[in-house]
Motif scaffolding. Sequence first.
Motif, PDB file in Angstrom:
ATOM      1  N   ASN A 199       0.760  -1.333  -0.024  1.00  0.00           N
ATOM      2  CA  ASN A 199       0.145  -0.149  -0.079  1.00  0.00           C
ATOM      3  C   ASN A 199       1.014   1.445  -0.052  1.00  0.00           C
ATOM      4  N   GLU A 200       1.958   1.128   0.793  1.00  0.00           N
ATOM      5  CA  GLU A 200       2.858   2.295   0.710  1.00  0.00           C
ATOM      6  C   GLU A 200       3.536   2.606  -0.522  1.00  0.00           C
ATOM      7  N   LEU A 201       3.976   1.415  -1.144  1.00  0.00           N
ATOM      8  CA  LEU A 201       4.387   1.579  -2.493  1.00  0.00           C
ATOM      9  C   LEU A 201       3.465   2.059  -3.562  1.00  0.00           C
ATOM     10  N   ALA A 202       2.224   1.537  -3.368  1.00  0.00           N
ATOM     11  CA  ALA A 202       1.333   1.980  -4.389  1.00  0.00           C
ATOM     12  C   ALA A 202       0.892   3.562  -4.278  1.00  0.00           C
ATOM     13  N   GLU A 203       0.912   4.148  -3.040  1.00  0.00           N
ATOM     14  CA  GLU A 203       0.907   5.530  -2.736  1.00  0.00           C
ATOM     15  C   GLU A 203       2.052   6.164  -3.450  1.00  0.00           C
ATOM     16  N   SER A 204       3.413   5.790  -3.063  1.00  0.00           N
ATOM     17  CA  SER A 204       4.435   6.355  -3.691  1.00  0.00           C
ATOM     18  C   SER A 204       4.415   6.546  -4.931  1.00  0.00           C
ATOM     19  N   TYR A 205       4.028   5.469  -5.467  1.00  0.00           N
ATOM     20  CA  TYR A 205       3.946   5.410  -7.247  1.00  0.00           C
ATOM     21  C   TYR A 205       2.978   6.439  -7.746  1.00  0.00           C
ATOM     22  N   ASN A 213       1.813  11.430 -10.209  1.00  0.00           N
ATOM     23  CA  ASN A 213       0.857  12.896 -10.088  1.00  0.00           C
ATOM     24  C   ASN A 213       1.877  13.874 -10.367  1.00  0.00           C
ATOM     25  N   HIS A 214       3.093  13.726  -9.680  1.00  0.00           N
ATOM     26  CA  HIS A 214       4.048  14.738  -9.730  1.00  0.00           C
ATOM     27  C   HIS A 214       4.584  15.009 -11.247  1.00  0.00           C
ATOM     28  N   ILE A 215       4.896  13.969 -11.922  1.00  0.00           N
ATOM     29  CA  ILE A 215       5.103  14.013 -13.229  1.00  0.00           C
ATOM     30  C   ILE A 215       4.152  14.716 -14.346  1.00  0.00           C
ATOM     31  N   ASN A 266       2.631  21.674 -16.703  1.00  0.00           N
ATOM     32  CA  ASN A 266       3.063  22.902 -16.395  1.00  0.00           C
ATOM     33  C   ASN A 266       4.220  23.281 -17.547  1.00  0.00           C
ATOM     34  N   LEU A 267       4.947  22.343 -17.963  1.00  0.00           N
ATOM     35  CA  LEU A 267       6.108  22.625 -18.813  1.00  0.00           C
ATOM     36  C   LEU A 267       5.993  22.340 -20.128  1.00  0.00           C
ATOM     37  N   HIS A 268       4.814  21.769 -20.603  1.00  0.00           N
ATOM     38  CA  HIS A 268       4.596  21.331 -21.794  1.00  0.00           C
ATOM     39  C   HIS A 268       4.229  22.668 -22.773  1.00  0.00           C
ATOM     40  N   ALA A 269       4.580  22.767 -24.051  1.00  0.00           N
ATOM     41  CA  ALA A 269       4.549  23.767 -24.820  1.00  0.00           C
ATOM     42  C   ALA A 269       2.868  24.349 -24.824  1.00  0.00           C
ATOM     43  N   SER A 270       2.273  23.259 -25.115  1.00  0.00           N
ATOM     44  CA  SER A 270       0.733  23.735 -25.388  1.00  0.00           C
ATOM     45  C   SER A 270      -0.173  23.955 -23.851  1.00  0.00           C
ATOM     46  N   GLY A 271       0.497  23.192 -22.739  1.00  0.00           N
ATOM     47  CA  GLY A 271      -0.157  22.967 -21.576  1.00  0.00           C
ATOM     48  C   GLY A 271      -1.086  22.004 -21.375  1.00  0.00           C
ATOM     49  N   ILE A 272      -1.195  21.162 -22.373  1.00  0.00           N
ATOM     50  CA  ILE A 272      -1.857  20.044 -22.391  1.00  0.00           C
ATOM     51  C   ILE A 272      -1.008  18.649 -22.448  1.00  0.00           C
ATOM     52  N   SER A 273      -1.255  17.997 -21.500  1.00  0.00           N
ATOM     53  CA  SER A 273      -0.359  16.791 -21.271  1.00  0.00           C
ATOM     54  C   SER A 273      -1.213  15.472 -21.555  1.00  0.00           C
ATOM     55  N   PRO A 274      -0.508  14.366 -22.510  1.00  0.00           N
ATOM     56  CA  PRO A 274      -1.204  13.147 -22.521  1.00  0.00           C
ATOM     57  C   PRO A 274      -1.497  12.359 -21.207  1.00  0.00           C
ATOM     58  N   LEU A 275      -0.757  12.724 -20.333  1.00  0.00           N
ATOM     59  CA  LEU A 275      -0.868  12.165 -19.016  1.00  0.00           C
ATOM     60  C   LEU A 275      -1.967  12.604 -18.217  1.00  0.00           C
ATOM     61  N   GLN A 276      -2.607  11.804 -17.406  1.00  0.00           N
ATOM     62  CA  GLN A 276      -3.574  12.165 -16.560  1.00  0.00           C
ATOM     63  C   GLN A 276      -3.356  11.814 -15.032  1.00  0.00           C
ATOM     64  N   ALA A 277      -3.594  12.503 -14.145  1.00  0.00           N
ATOM     65  CA  ALA A 277      -3.446  12.394 -12.668  1.00  0.00           C
ATOM     66  C   ALA A 277      -4.297  11.332 -12.285  1.00  0.00           C
ATOM     67  N   LEU A 278      -3.595  10.362 -11.464  1.00  0.00           N
ATOM     68  CA  LEU A 278      -4.289   9.171 -10.907  1.00  0.00           C
ATOM     69  C   LEU A 278      -4.952   9.805  -9.541  1.00  0.00           C
TER      70      LEU A 278
END
Length: 158
Positions: free
Chosen positions: A69-75, A80-82, A88-100
């Motif tokens: 459970n701790e490992l899943a929370e860390s992941y 979410n940090h990435i 924030n850093l992508h040129a268009s401000g839109i990222s293909p990644l989604q927060a968990l």
Amino acid sequence: MEDLSTLFAVAMISLLIGAAIGYFILGRLKPEQQNRAVLEKQFSEMQQQQQEYQQEVSTHFDRTGELLNELAESYRSVHNHIVEGAQNLHASGISPLQALPEGRPVLESKSNKVVPSAPPLDYAPRQPGKKGALHEEFGMDSEKKTKEQIDPPIAPHL
């Protein structure tokens, strides 16, 4: 009288000595009682070891669950940090990644009503007017050749 008291004393001493010898001989001839006590002691020790082992296994899996459970929370935190950095850093401000989502994911239950299929047939279905797969002539040519019409085998050419 003195002979009688001496005889009586010798008889009593002989009886006591005989009883003691009989007790020791009986103890040597009946080791089942001794073995039973040893086996009962071993059995109780083994039960104790088994209970300790079960407790160790239970404790191990409880701790393993906590660590996972701790490992899943860390992941989730790293992911979410990435995602935040990519947005924030992508040129268009839109990222293909989604927060968990935070917390444990909830599995969606889809109520797909599956119609049960028929069990497989263990025979080939028979077509009307034709012989079924279990008939002895199934798959044979419709015209039977007589013995006179059978062609003789041809020898291979060398």
